[in-house]
Write a protein that holds these residues in place. Structure first.
Motif, mmCIF file in Angstrom:
data_model
loop_
_atom_site.group_PDB
_atom_site.id
_atom_site.type_symbol
_atom_site.label_atom_id
_atom_site.label_comp_id
_atom_site.label_asym_id
_atom_site.label_seq_id
_atom_site.Cartn_x
_atom_site.Cartn_y
_atom_site.Cartn_z
ATOM 1 N N GLN A 152 43.904 19.704 29.314
ATOM 2 C CA GLN A 152 44.968 20.694 29.501
ATOM 3 C C GLN A 152 44.803 21.884 28.556
ATOM 4 O O GLN A 152 45.000 23.039 28.953
ATOM 5 N N GLY A 153 44.437 21.605 27.297
ATOM 6 C CA GLY A 153 44.217 22.703 26.369
ATOM 7 C C GLY A 153 43.043 23.580 26.766
ATOM 8 O O GLY A 153 43.102 24.824 26.660
ATOM 9 N N LEU A 154 41.973 22.947 27.240
ATOM 10 C CA LEU A 154 40.807 23.713 27.679
ATOM 11 C C LEU A 154 41.124 24.548 28.917
ATOM 12 O O LEU A 154 40.670 25.704 29.049
ATOM 13 N N GLU A 155 41.911 23.981 29.823
ATOM 14 C CA GLU A 155 42.309 24.740 31.017
ATOM 15 C C GLU A 155 43.144 25.958 30.648
ATOM 16 O O GLU A 155 42.976 27.049 31.217
ATOM 17 N N LEU A 156 44.040 25.786 29.694
ATOM 18 C CA LEU A 156 44.872 26.913 29.265
ATOM 19 C C LEU A 156 44.037 28.000 28.594
ATOM 20 O O LEU A 156 44.266 29.204 28.803
ATOM 21 N N MET A 157 43.062 27.602 27.797
ATOM 22 C CA MET A 157 42.215 28.577 27.107
ATOM 23 C C MET A 157 41.371 29.386 28.096
ATOM 24 O O MET A 157 41.118 30.581 27.893
ATOM 25 N N ILE A 158 40.912 28.769 29.171
ATOM 26 C CA ILE A 158 40.088 29.487 30.156
ATOM 27 C C ILE A 158 40.947 30.308 31.096
ATOM 28 O O ILE A 158 40.555 31.400 31.552
ATOM 29 N N ASP A 159 42.143 29.833 31.389
ATOM 30 C CA ASP A 159 42.967 30.485 32.403
ATOM 31 C C ASP A 159 43.582 31.782 31.901
ATOM 32 O O ASP A 159 43.837 32.696 32.712
ATOM 33 N N ASN A 160 43.815 31.899 30.600
ATOM 34 C CA ASN A 160 44.476 33.106 30.093
ATOM 35 C C ASN A 160 43.693 34.383 30.391
ATOM 36 O O ASN A 160 44.249 35.350 30.956
ATOM 37 N N PRO A 161 42.409 34.490 30.057
ATOM 38 C CA PRO A 161 41.697 35.742 30.417
ATOM 39 C C PRO A 161 41.310 35.820 31.880
ATOM 40 O O PRO A 161 41.090 36.926 32.414
ATOM 41 N N ALA A 162 41.220 34.680 32.564
ATOM 42 C CA ALA A 162 40.772 34.707 33.955
ATOM 43 C C ALA A 162 41.843 35.212 34.903
ATOM 44 O O ALA A 162 41.526 35.623 36.032
ATOM 45 N N VAL A 163 43.100 35.196 34.462
ATOM 46 C CA VAL A 163 44.168 35.680 35.344
ATOM 47 C C VAL A 163 43.990 37.167 35.636
ATOM 48 O O VAL A 163 44.226 37.639 36.763
ATOM 49 N N GLU A 164 43.543 37.931 34.679
ATOM 50 C CA GLU A 164 43.333 39.369 34.888
ATOM 51 C C GLU A 164 42.172 39.650 35.832
ATOM 52 O O GLU A 164 42.061 40.759 36.368
ATOM 53 N N TRP A 165 41.323 38.692 36.031
ATOM 54 C CA TRP A 165 40.175 38.879 36.929
ATOM 55 C C TRP A 165 40.483 38.437 38.352
ATOM 56 O O TRP A 165 39.588 38.430 39.205
ATOM 57 N N GLY A 166 41.723 38.078 38.601
ATOM 58 C CA GLY A 166 42.081 37.591 39.925
ATOM 59 C C GLY A 166 41.610 36.178 40.193
ATOM 60 O O GLY A 166 41.463 35.777 41.358
#
Length: 331
Positions: free
Chosen positions: A141-155
């Motif tokens: 869950q922590g790793l998913e949160l760390m990757i998802d934060n910048p990826a949201v801006e990329w669509g």
């Protein structure tokens, strides 16, 4: 004139066919189309199906909207408790905004791969070895949160992240194996001690019941003998109970009445001239003392222990007694 018209119509039809072939596009169901006209983004994203673009003016770029499975290369790092580990993972993501995935990032796949690797190395340094081995759900869950934060801006949205394998050094594997073995041995000893305690309580209760009924002990002994005798490859040693030995000892000390030796008849001295005045019966006479019966065992022991002279004296005493007895009988 007619030939010129036909020629122009044929040329127009050919040009229309070429234009149609150059402008026609087909977008699949799991794709979305992003159109750039003279380098500028056209409003709206083309939906699946047949669509048209202006040849040599519009540029159509298709974006896959399916969930992409991307393996993360194994990353080597040092945990918070100073253990070198090698961890690999897998990332599941999908594009939710086709225009942002095309405009805001050059290659969204490569970007997601790089951010996943850096996030994995960061999560290794922040975690302990025990967390990597046993608490993977929290780390995922922590790793998913760390990757998802910048990826949201990329669509792009991260659907799931899973840590696949954690490789340890051989020395650490042996240490963990010894620790697990010691823990299992401790648990086995505790369970064995608990079983012994319960068995001792049950045996104490059984001993109390058997003390009230001694025959129960004999029955239990017979049951044990039957259980042991079922195996043909064992030698059975049957102990005699102490009560049985005592019974045989008492039986040997007290023989039955029919087996006891009969006493020797008393020797009476009768005087025919002496009578009782009232009953005309002869007066009773006191019997002579009988010679004591000497057992054979005693005689043998005496012969073996005493010298010859005392034995001769005993024989002379017997002969004198026999002569006295014969004389008294004759009287």
């Amino acid at each position: 004139m007619v030939e010129e018209v036909l020629t122009a119509a044929a040329a127009t039809a050919s040009a229309g066919a070429v234009y149609l072939a150059a402008a026609a596009r087909v977008i699949k169901q799991y794709e979305r189309g992003v159109v750039l006209r003279f380098g500028r983004l056209r409003s709206g994203v083309r939906s699946p199906g047949f669509t048209m673009v202006v040849p040599f003016i519009d540029r159509l770029q298709k974006v896959n909207m399916q969930i992409v499975t991307m393996p993360v290369p194994a990353q080597e790092g040092i945990t918070r408790d100073n253990v070198t580990v090698r961890v690999d993972a897998v990332v599941y993501f999908k594009v939710v905004d086709a225009a942002a995935a095309v405009i805001r990032v050059e290659d969204y796949r490569f970007a997601v791969s790089q951010i996943a690797q850096t996030s994995l190395r960061s999560i290794i340094g922040k975690s302990d070895l025990d967390d990597l081995l046993s608490n993977r759900e929290k780390l995922n869950q922590g790793l998913e949160l760390m990757i998802d934060n910048p990826a949201v801006e990329w669509g792009v949205t991260i659907d799931r992240v899973e840590i696949k394998d954690v490789s340890l050094p051989e020395t650490m594997k042996r240490s963990m194996a010894r620790q697990a073995e010691a823990d299992r041995e401790r648990r086995a000893r505790v369970i064995n001690a608990d079983a012994e305690l319960q068995a001792s309580k049950k045996l104490a209760e059984a001993a109390g019941v058997m003390s009230e009924t001694p025959s129960a002990l004999q029955l239990r002994l017979l049951q044990t003998i039957v259980a042991v005798a079922a195996e043909k490859n064992s030698t059975l040693v049957l102990p005699f109970p102490v009560e049985l030995l005592r019974f045989l000892e008492r039986a040997g000390q007290n023989p039955p009445p029919e087996q006891r030796p009969a006493p020797a008849p008393a020797l009476h001295v009768h005087d025919p001239h002496t009578h009782d005045s009232h009953t005309h019966e002869p007066y009773p006479q006191e019997p002579y003392p009988q010679e004591p019966v000497v057992p054979d065992a005693y005689v043998h022991e005496t012969r073996a222990a005493a010298p010859a002279a005392p034995l001769r004296q005993v024989r002379d005493a017997r002969e004198v007694r026999e002569e006295d007895t014969g004389t008294a009988g004759c009287m």
